[in-house]
Design a protein around this motif. Structure first.
Motif, PDB file in Angstrom:
ATOM      1  N   ILE A 125       0.889  -1.291  -0.055  1.00  0.00           N
ATOM      2  CA  ILE A 125       0.065   0.022  -0.023  1.00  0.00           C
ATOM      3  C   ILE A 125       0.986   1.242  -0.095  1.00  0.00           C
ATOM      4  O   ILE A 125       1.742   1.493   0.617  1.00  0.00           O
ATOM      5  N   ALA A 126       0.583   1.945  -0.951  1.00  0.00           N
ATOM      6  CA  ALA A 126       1.411   3.359  -0.835  1.00  0.00           C
ATOM      7  C   ALA A 126       1.305   4.073   0.352  1.00  0.00           C
ATOM      8  O   ALA A 126       0.379   4.027   1.030  1.00  0.00           O
ATOM      9  N   GLU A 127       2.296   4.698   0.688  1.00  0.00           N
ATOM     10  CA  GLU A 127       2.280   5.607   1.894  1.00  0.00           C
ATOM     11  C   GLU A 127       1.337   6.650   2.075  1.00  0.00           C
ATOM     12  O   GLU A 127       0.640   6.543   3.144  1.00  0.00           O
ATOM     13  N   ALA A 128       1.000   7.044   0.868  1.00  0.00           N
ATOM     14  CA  ALA A 128      -0.123   8.139   0.968  1.00  0.00           C
ATOM     15  C   ALA A 128      -1.642   7.640   1.302  1.00  0.00           C
ATOM     16  O   ALA A 128      -2.283   8.399   1.568  1.00  0.00           O
ATOM     17  N   TYR A 129      -1.608   6.279   1.024  1.00  0.00           N
ATOM     18  CA  TYR A 129      -2.979   5.743   1.089  1.00  0.00           C
ATOM     19  C   TYR A 129      -2.960   4.808   2.536  1.00  0.00           C
ATOM     20  O   TYR A 129      -4.161   4.388   2.802  1.00  0.00           O
ATOM     21  N   LYS A 130      -2.066   4.714   3.127  1.00  0.00           N
ATOM     22  CA  LYS A 130      -2.171   3.967   4.511  1.00  0.00           C
ATOM     23  C   LYS A 130      -2.756   4.569   5.624  1.00  0.00           C
ATOM     24  O   LYS A 130      -3.002   5.532   5.772  1.00  0.00           O
ATOM     25  N   GLY A 131      -3.725   3.747   6.042  1.00  0.00           N
ATOM     26  CA  GLY A 131      -4.573   4.232   7.258  1.00  0.00           C
ATOM     27  C   GLY A 131      -5.866   5.016   6.548  1.00  0.00           C
ATOM     28  O   GLY A 131      -6.569   5.695   7.239  1.00  0.00           O
ATOM     29  N   LYS A 132      -6.331   5.023   5.472  1.00  0.00           N
ATOM     30  CA  LYS A 132      -7.343   5.842   4.785  1.00  0.00           C
ATOM     31  C   LYS A 132      -8.284   4.859   4.201  1.00  0.00           C
ATOM     32  O   LYS A 132      -7.887   3.679   3.819  1.00  0.00           O
ATOM     33  N   THR A 133      -9.470   5.246   3.924  1.00  0.00           N
ATOM     34  CA  THR A 133     -10.366   4.548   3.105  1.00  0.00           C
ATOM     35  C   THR A 133     -10.471   5.132   1.784  1.00  0.00           C
ATOM     36  O   THR A 133      -9.987   6.204   1.542  1.00  0.00           O
TER      37      THR A 133
END
Length: 152
Positions: A125-133
């Protein structure tokens, strides 16, 4: 004495901006019951016009990548998922919400449809999308409102 309004509410009233409600259900708190998500994710009803835009937006829902839909006929729509014409005749909004939130809860692990309101963890998962929906709670409700208009 007049009622007091918070600063964010005043900004929202002045500029027509929707301020996120404290009533938003977090992705980790969504409850699946009998193949439905009965509780709306926000305190506001979804907007079908916004949902229609999200449905087709390639950076948001991108639903046309997999589903045909006569309301938004597109030359290169996908055929991986079923056509969504008449989907509101087949499913109640609570089931549509469950499918959009996390289709694996409804169709099982074999479905290729992504979970739009689940925090996905993993190695790739790309860092920018981690922890996001993929979609916000409001956007999910907008898509559900739009899908609820698709009747035969």
């Amino acid at each position: 004495m007049p009622p007091r309004i918070g600063c964010l509410a005043v900004v929202g009233l002045l500029f027509g901006v929707s301020i996120a409600s404290a009533e938003v259900v977090k992705p980790t708190a969504v409850v699946f019951e009998d193949m439905t998500v009965r509780t709306p994710l926000t305190g506001e009803p979804g907007d079908p016009a916004k949902g229609r835009v999200i449905f087709a937006d390639r950076k948001l829902g991108n639903c046309l990548a997999c589903h045909a839909n006569a309301d938004q006929a597109e030359l290169f729509h996908g055929e991986v998922g079923p056509p969504l014409d008449g989907v509101a005749d087949r499913y109640e909004p609570e089931m549509l919400r469950a499918i959009v939130v996390n289709p694996k809860e409804i169709f099982g692990d074999q479905t290729v449809m992504p979970a739009f309101y689940r925090i996905i963890e993993g190695q790739r998962i790309a860092e920018a999308y981690k922890g996001k929906t993929i979609l916000s709670a409001e956007q999910v409700e907008d898509v559900v409102a739009y899908l609820s208009t698709l009747k035969e």
